[in-house]
Design a protein around this motif. Structure first.
Motif, PDB file in Angstrom:
ATOM      1  N   GLU B  48       0.844  -1.202   0.000  1.00 37.98           N
ATOM      2  CA  GLU B  48       0.000   0.000   0.000  1.00 37.98           C
ATOM      3  C   GLU B  48       0.880   1.254   0.000  1.00 37.98           C
ATOM      4  O   GLU B  48       0.577   2.242  -0.656  1.00 37.98           O
ATOM      5  N   HIS B  50       3.857   1.432  -1.223  1.00 38.35           N
ATOM      6  CA  HIS B  50       4.444   1.520  -2.559  1.00 38.35           C
ATOM      7  C   HIS B  50       3.438   2.139  -3.519  1.00 38.35           C
ATOM      8  O   HIS B  50       3.799   2.905  -4.408  1.00 38.35           O
ATOM      9  N   ASN B  51       2.167   1.809  -3.310  1.00 37.47           N
ATOM     10  CA  ASN B  51       1.098   2.389  -4.121  1.00 37.47           C
ATOM     11  C   ASN B  51       1.060   3.912  -3.950  1.00 37.47           C
ATOM     12  O   ASN B  51       0.920   4.655  -4.921  1.00 37.47           O
ATOM     13  N   ILE B  53       3.544   5.777  -3.082  1.00 34.98           N
ATOM     14  CA  ILE B  53       4.744   6.312  -3.743  1.00 34.98           C
ATOM     15  C   ILE B  53       4.492   6.456  -5.238  1.00 34.98           C
ATOM     16  O   ILE B  53       4.823   7.470  -5.848  1.00 34.98           O
ATOM     17  N   ALA B  54       3.845   5.428  -5.829  1.00 31.20           N
ATOM     18  CA  ALA B  54       3.552   5.468  -7.269  1.00 31.20           C
ATOM     19  C   ALA B  54       2.657   6.654  -7.600  1.00 31.20           C
ATOM     20  O   ALA B  54       2.872   7.344  -8.603  1.00 31.20           O
TER      21      ALA B  54
END
Lengths: 139, 154
Positions: B48, B50-51, B53-54
């Motif tokens: 989550e 990382h999401n 960050i994206a």
């Protein structure tokens, strides 16, 4: 796990698409940096601009980015004295495009950096997914 | 050799004994801290993050965009008594026990640029590296514990 990481890749790909479009606009501007009018006193090429916004359609999916609009730079044209030019007015001045190479190059660098960052995030998401998949193959 | 989980008819007693040992290992020994469960929750939280960050990286040039982040893992875990919860209908639907945490505006608040964007690429890359390292740690721990359980049940 893969649900969040899957949409991570989808989000980053919207970033790639948006930055690629920006680079394409920069290339249009640079290509037309000396496109003048062929009719006397006519307007030259106007610099195009692009702007981004959060993609509302994908909000449940994580809110990527999309191109909001393409507009034109309304700043005044440069003029050059060239009486023999087909686009010259009565005084012999030709309107030159309002493209500034320094601005375009800075814009291109910024877009390339954004593109690179998005590629990096996709790479990493793939790594994380394959780490999880490798749990099956191990032991 | 009888395998735990599927005792053959001929050696029913041995099979049952092995099964009991296996349950003991899982019940009160190795997995008493719910380690495997904790690792999968931790990795769900990391995905989550990382999401988030994206999202930030995708919107690095979006005017007025405010960087988002997820609450810390201990906060997310402690907020609902060890359970990560769906706190907003817009969040991705949870499957069985898949944790989804709320993404909210980052408190660190990077320097806002002229366009009002608070994303700092450097900071995001740093966070991404951190996530990757922790995720690798989680999967390694999971793998080695799984191996230990398998070897004791063999």
């Amino acid at each position: 796990v893969s649900n969040a990481l899957g949409s991570t890749i989808a989000i980053s790909s919207t970033g790639l698409f948006a930055q690629a479009q920006r680079i394409s606009v920069v290339s249009q501007n640079i290509a037309n940096a000396s496109s003048t009018s062929s009719t006397p006193g006519g307007d030259a090429f106007r610099r195009k601009m692009i702007s981004f916004e959060v993609d509302p359609d994908r909000i449940g999916d994580g809110g990527g980015v999309r191109v909001a609009e393409q507009s034109v730079d309304t700043s005044p044209f440069r003029t050059e004295y060239a009486p023999s030019h087909p686009g010259a007015d009565e005084q012999g001045f030709v309107k030159m495009p309002n493209v500034d190479m320094a601005i375009e190059l800075a814009d291109m660098r910024e877009a390339a950096r954004g593109y690179q960052a998005n590629v990096q995030v996709i790479k990493q998401a793939r790594e994380l997914i394959s780490m999880t998949i490798n749990l099956l193959g191990g032991s | 050799m009888a395998r735990s989980g599927e005792p053959s008819r001929g050696s029913g007693a041995i099979g049952a004994a092995v099964l009991a040992t296996g349950q003991q290992i899982l019940g009160c020994g190795m997995d008493s801290v719910g380690l495997l469960n904790l690792v999968s929750r931790s990795n769900a939280w990391l995905s989550e993050r990382h999401n988030a960050i994206a999202r930030n990286v995708a919107n690095v040039n979006t005017p007025g965009y405010r960087a988002v982040d997820v609450p810390t893992f201990s906060d997310a875990l402690g907020a609902a008594g060890g359970e990560l919860v769906r706190s907003h209908p817009a969040h991705i639907a949870t499957g069985q026990g898949v944790a989804v945490v709320a993404q909210s505006e980052s408190e660190e608040g990077g320097e806002a640029t002229y366009s009002g964007n608070t994303v700092s690429l450097e900071k995001e890359m740093l966070k991404a590296g951190e996530v990757s390292g922790k995720f690798a740690l989680g999967t390694s721990v999971y793998k080695s514990f799984h191996r230990m359980i398998i070897s004791s049940a063999r």
